[in-house]
Write a protein that holds these residues in place. Structure first.
Motif, PDB file in Angstrom:
ATOM      1  N   THR A 134       0.812  -1.221   0.000  1.00  0.00           N
ATOM      2  CA  THR A 134       0.000   0.000   0.000  1.00  0.00           C
ATOM      3  C   THR A 134       0.846   1.273   0.000  1.00  0.00           C
ATOM      4  OG1 THR A 134      -0.106   0.105   2.428  1.00  0.00           O
ATOM      5  CG2 THR A 134      -1.810  -1.197   1.308  1.00  0.00           C
ATOM      6  N   VAL A 135       2.163   1.146  -0.025  1.00  0.00           N
ATOM      7  CA  VAL A 135       3.050   2.296   0.171  1.00  0.00           C
ATOM      8  C   VAL A 135       3.458   2.920  -1.157  1.00  0.00           C
ATOM      9  CG1 VAL A 135       5.253   3.067   1.141  1.00  0.00           C
ATOM     10  CG2 VAL A 135       3.931   1.298   2.315  1.00  0.00           C
ATOM     11  N   SER A 136       3.394   4.234  -1.189  1.00  0.00           N
ATOM     12  CA  SER A 136       4.006   5.027  -2.251  1.00  0.00           C
ATOM     13  C   SER A 136       4.557   6.283  -1.595  1.00  0.00           C
ATOM     14  CB  SER A 136       2.983   5.405  -3.329  1.00  0.00           C
ATOM     15  OG  SER A 136       2.039   6.342  -2.808  1.00  0.00           O
ATOM     16  N   GLY A 137       5.402   7.013  -2.304  1.00  0.00           N
ATOM     17  CA  GLY A 137       5.931   8.231  -1.736  1.00  0.00           C
ATOM     18  C   GLY A 137       4.842   9.227  -1.389  1.00  0.00           C
ATOM     19  N   SER A 141       4.619   0.614  11.499  1.00  0.00           N
ATOM     20  CA  SER A 141       4.901  -0.795  11.763  1.00  0.00           C
ATOM     21  C   SER A 141       4.572  -1.563  10.490  1.00  0.00           C
ATOM     22  CB  SER A 141       4.053  -1.294  12.935  1.00  0.00           C
ATOM     23  OG  SER A 141       4.279  -2.666  13.182  1.00  0.00           O
ATOM     24  N   VAL A 142       5.603  -2.058   9.824  1.00  0.00           N
ATOM     25  CA  VAL A 142       5.458  -2.594   8.468  1.00  0.00           C
ATOM     26  C   VAL A 142       5.435  -4.124   8.501  1.00  0.00           C
ATOM     27  CG1 VAL A 142       6.367  -2.552   6.119  1.00  0.00           C
ATOM     28  CG2 VAL A 142       6.707  -0.572   7.615  1.00  0.00           C
ATOM     29  N   GLN A 148       8.955  -5.199  -3.016  1.00  0.00           N
ATOM     30  CA  GLN A 148       7.983  -4.232  -2.509  1.00  0.00           C
ATOM     31  C   GLN A 148       8.224  -3.930  -1.035  1.00  0.00           C
ATOM     32  OE1 GLN A 148       4.473  -6.525  -3.941  1.00  0.00           O
ATOM     33  NE2 GLN A 148       3.710  -4.535  -4.652  1.00  0.00           N
ATOM     34  N   ALA A 149       8.578  -4.946  -0.271  1.00  0.00           N
ATOM     35  CA  ALA A 149       8.848  -4.731   1.154  1.00  0.00           C
ATOM     36  C   ALA A 149      10.042  -3.806   1.335  1.00  0.00           C
ATOM     37  CB  ALA A 149       9.092  -6.068   1.851  1.00  0.00           C
ATOM     38  N   ARG A 150      11.098  -4.058   0.590  1.00  0.00           N
ATOM     39  CA  ARG A 150      12.287  -3.198   0.687  1.00  0.00           C
ATOM     40  C   ARG A 150      11.953  -1.759   0.284  1.00  0.00           C
ATOM     41  NH1 ARG A 150      14.597  -7.984  -1.542  1.00  0.00           N
ATOM     42  NH2 ARG A 150      16.040  -8.987  -0.078  1.00  0.00           N
ATOM     43  N   ASP A 151      11.221  -1.610  -0.809  1.00  0.00           N
ATOM     44  CA  ASP A 151      10.856  -0.274  -1.270  1.00  0.00           C
ATOM     45  C   ASP A 151       9.992   0.448  -0.236  1.00  0.00           C
ATOM     46  OD1 ASP A 151      12.251  -0.662  -3.606  1.00  0.00           O
ATOM     47  OD2 ASP A 151      10.477  -1.097  -4.832  1.00  0.00           O
ATOM     48  N   ALA A 152       9.057  -0.288   0.381  1.00  0.00           N
ATOM     49  CA  ALA A 152       8.167   0.329   1.363  1.00  0.00           C
ATOM     50  C   ALA A 152       8.954   0.862   2.551  1.00  0.00           C
ATOM     51  CB  ALA A 152       7.124  -0.685   1.826  1.00  0.00           C
ATOM     52  N   VAL A 153       9.845   0.053   3.081  1.00  0.00           N
ATOM     53  CA  VAL A 153      10.627   0.480   4.240  1.00  0.00           C
ATOM     54  C   VAL A 153      11.490   1.688   3.879  1.00  0.00           C
ATOM     55  CG1 VAL A 153      12.480  -0.187   5.822  1.00  0.00           C
ATOM     56  CG2 VAL A 153      10.606  -1.779   5.349  1.00  0.00           C
ATOM     57  N   THR A 189      11.038   3.911   1.516  1.00  0.00           N
ATOM     58  CA  THR A 189      10.182   5.082   1.295  1.00  0.00           C
ATOM     59  C   THR A 189       9.740   5.703   2.613  1.00  0.00           C
ATOM     60  OG1 THR A 189       9.385   4.221  -0.819  1.00  0.00           O
ATOM     61  CG2 THR A 189       8.009   5.869   0.273  1.00  0.00           C
ATOM     62  N   LEU A 190       9.305   4.878   3.544  1.00  0.00           N
ATOM     63  CA  LEU A 190       8.817   5.381   4.836  1.00  0.00           C
ATOM     64  C   LEU A 190       9.936   6.062   5.622  1.00  0.00           C
ATOM     65  CD1 LEU A 190       6.563   2.330   5.643  1.00  0.00           C
ATOM     66  CD2 LEU A 190       5.739   4.680   5.392  1.00  0.00           C
ATOM     67  N   ILE A 191      11.111   5.461   5.633  1.00  0.00           N
ATOM     68  CA  ILE A 191      12.247   6.086   6.320  1.00  0.00           C
ATOM     69  C   ILE A 191      12.584   7.419   5.655  1.00  0.00           C
ATOM     70  CG2 ILE A 191      14.720   5.874   6.795  1.00  0.00           C
ATOM     71  CD1 ILE A 191      14.252   2.870   7.220  1.00  0.00           C
ATOM     72  N   GLY A 192      12.508   7.450   4.322  1.00  0.00           N
ATOM     73  CA  GLY A 192      12.783   8.679   3.602  1.00  0.00           C
ATOM     74  C   GLY A 192      11.801   9.790   3.915  1.00  0.00           C
ATOM     75  N   GLU A 193      10.573   9.435   4.295  1.00  0.00           N
ATOM     76  CA  GLU A 193       9.566  10.428   4.666  1.00  0.00           C
ATOM     77  C   GLU A 193       9.623  10.795   6.154  1.00  0.00           C
ATOM     78  OE1 GLU A 193       7.546  12.268   2.951  1.00  0.00           O
ATOM     79  OE2 GLU A 193       8.144  11.421   1.022  1.00  0.00           O
ATOM     80  N   GLY A 194      10.624  10.264   6.868  1.00  0.00           N
ATOM     81  CA  GLY A 194      10.825  10.655   8.254  1.00  0.00           C
ATOM     82  C   GLY A 194      10.150   9.791   9.289  1.00  0.00           C
ATOM     83  N   PHE A 195       9.614   8.635   8.885  1.00  0.00           N
ATOM     84  CA  PHE A 195       9.007   7.727   9.848  1.00  0.00           C
ATOM     85  C   PHE A 195      10.068   6.979  10.651  1.00  0.00           C
ATOM     86  CE2 PHE A 195       5.343   8.147   7.067  1.00  0.00           C
ATOM     87  CZ  PHE A 195       4.260   8.000   7.928  1.00  0.00           C
ATOM     88  N   ARG A 196       9.794   6.763  11.934  1.00  0.00           N
ATOM     89  CA  ARG A 196      10.465   5.706  12.680  1.00  0.00           C
ATOM     90  C   ARG A 196       9.817   4.407  12.234  1.00  0.00           C
ATOM     91  NH1 ARG A 196       8.676   6.303  18.150  1.00  0.00           N
ATOM     92  NH2 ARG A 196      10.150   4.670  18.713  1.00  0.00           N
TER      93      ARG A 196
END
Length: 391
Positions: free
Chosen positions: A109-112, A127-128, A149-154, A156-163
Motif C-alpha cells: 500500500t506504500v508510495s511516496g 509498523s510494516v 515491494q517490502a524493501r521499497d516500502a521500508v 520510502t517510509l524512512i525517507g519520509e521521516g518515519f520511525r
C-alpha cells in the motif's frame, strides 16, 4: 485475603489509544484477528460509528493521549480520504498522541505520495508487515507483496521521516531467517518485531494441517536474539527488539499494565474503573474493590449497532497477575514495589512462594524489588504465571 479499596495510585487519566481497522485486501492463511475484506458501504458505516464511539469515550473518560496506534487489519489499506476521516474523528474527540503515533502498514500500500500524506495526518511511526524478505517464504505465508515491494516500502517510509518497525515471522519451513534479519536491518529500521508462526484454530493453515515444530520455534527464538543482538538491537520484550530509544512507547503501555482506550470493532481496552462501563445488557455495573475494567468490543456487524461488547471488572488480585504476565515479558521485568503501590497489595509478600519456587527453578530472578524472567523463563512464561494464579 481481603482486598483493598481502589488504589489512589492508579492514574485516572487515559494516555493511550488503540484503534482497530478490520479491513484487509486479502486474509492471510495464518491470521486469526478480526479482519475482513471491504464491501460496498461497510467502510462508510465503520467511519460513522467510529465518530459515535469516539465521542462516547471522550464523555466517559479523562483523556490526555501520549500514544495512538492504528492496527488491524490493514489501516494503510484505507483510501487517503477515509484515513483522514478516521484521524479527524479521533482528533476531534480524543486528541492526538504527544509522544508517538503509529500506523500499521502493508508493503503493497506504500508510495511516496501516500507516505507523505500519512505524515501530514500526524503519524510518525510505521509498523510494516514485512514478515520475510524471501519471495518463497512470502508466497508460503500467503502475502500479496514480494520482497522488492517490502524493501521499497521500508526505504520510502524512512525517507519520509518515519520511525520504522519491521515485522518478521519466524519458524517458517525453509525460511532464510538470518538473511531476513540482516536484510531488514540493512534497510535502516530501528525496531524489529519477531513472532513465531503460530497455527490458530479456524485459520486456513489449520484447515490445511500446517504444523510448526517446537524445535524450530526454539531455534528461531534463540537465533533471532543472537543475530539482532550482534547488530546492535536489544531484546526489550519477548518478541521485540530495538536500537536505543526506538522502543514502541505504545506497546510498552500494554506491558506495563497502563490503561488504554480501545476504539473500533473487536478492539480491546483497559479502562479506569471510575469512568463508567456497561455490560452487554446495557446496565451500569460496578463491583467492590474494582481497580480497572477490561472491555472487548464486538465484531463489526454487531459493533455497527452500538452494542457494548464484553466487560470484566478487574480487582487487585487480577490486576497483579495480569501485570505480572505482561510485565515479565519485558527485559526490565516488574518493579514489585511500584506494582504494590498501584494495586494496594503487598505483592512480594502475597506471592513470596511462587517467586521463590521459580527463582529456584532458574525461571525468574529477584534483585531487590525487580522481578525478571530469565531466557528459560520467557520460553515457559505461561507456566510461570500459572503458579501465581494458584495463590
Amino acid at each position: 485475603m481481603s482486598l483493598p479499596a481502589p488504589s489512589p495510585a492508579l492514574d485516572p487519566v487515559v494516555r493511550h489509544l488503540y484503534v482497530h481497522v478490520p479491513f484487509c485486501p486479502t486474509i492471510c492463511p495464518y491470521c486469526d484477528f478480526h479482519v475482513l475484506t471491504r464491501r460496498a458501504g461497510l467502510v462508510e458505516r465503520y467511519l460513522e460509528q467510529i465518530e459515535v464511539e469516539a465521542a462516547g469515550l471522550a464523555a466517559a473518560y479523562t483523556v490526555e493521549l501520549d500514544t495512538v496506534y492504528l492496527g488491524g487489519g490493514t489501516p494503510s489499506f484505507l483510501r487517503d480520504e477515509e484515513l483522514a476521516a478516521l484521524v479527524g474523528s479521533v482528533r476531534r474527540h480524543l486528541g492526538w498522541g504527544r509522544v508517538e503515533n503509529t500506523l500499521e502498514v502493508n508493503p503493497g500500500t506504500v508510495s511516496g505520495a501516500r507516505a507523505a500524506h500519512w505524515r501530514t495526518l500526524g503519524f510518525d511511526r510505521a509498523s510494516v508487515g514485512v514478515q520475510s524478505l524471501d519471495d518463497a517464504t512470502l508466497k508460503f505465508l500467503g502475502r500479496q507483496h514480494d520482497a522488492a515491494q517490502a524493501r521499497d516500502a521500508v526505504t520510502t517510509l524512512i525517507g519520509e521521516g518515519f520511525r520504522v518497525s519491521g515485522d518478521l515471522i519466524t519458524a517458517v519451513p525453509g525460511q532464510p531467517l538470518l538473511s531476513d534479519i540482516q536484510g531488514l536491518v540493512d534497510l535502516g529500521v530501528g525496531h524489529v518485531s519477531a513472532y513465531t508462526l503460530t497455527i490458530e484454530p479456524g485459520t486456513e493453515f489449520a484447515r490445511r494441517g500446517v504444523t510448526v515444530q517446537e524445535d524450530d520455534e526454539r531455534r528461531g527464538f534463540e537465533d533471532t536474539e543472537a543475530a539482532l543482538g550482534a547488530l546492535g538491537f536489544t531484546r526489550y520484550e519477548v518478541s521485540n527488539y530495538a536500537r536505543p530509544g526506538q522502543e514502541s512507547r505504545h506497546n510498552l503501555a500494554y506491558w506495563q499494565g497502563r490503561t488504554y482506550l480501545g476504539l473500533g470493532p473487536g478492539a480491546a481496552g483497559h479502562y479506569p474503573a471510575d469512568g463508567g462501563w456497561q455490560m452487554a445488557d446495557g446496565e451500569q455495573q460496578r463491583a467492590p474493590n474494582v481497580l480497572t475494567v477490561r472491555r472487548t468490543n464486538p465484531h463489526l456487524h454487531e459493533w455497527l449497532t452500538g452494542a457494548a461488547g464484553e466487560a470484566e471488572a478487574i480487582d487487585a488480585t487480577e490486576f497483579v497477575t495480569d501485570a505480572l504476565f505482561m510485565g515479565l515479558r519485558l527485559r526490565a521485568g516488574v518493579d514489585l514495589a511500584d506494582l504494590s503501590r498501584r494495586s494496594g497489595l503487598d505483592v512480594a509478600e502475597v506471592y513470596a512462594a511462587p517467586i521463590a519456587q521459580n527463582v529456584a527453578r532458574g525461571l525468574l530472578t529477584l534483585d531487590g524489588d525487580r522481578l525478571r524472567a530469565t531466557p528459560d523463563g520467557w520460553w515457559v512464561l505461561n507456566r510461570v504465571v500459572t503458579d501465581f494464579l494458584e495463590i
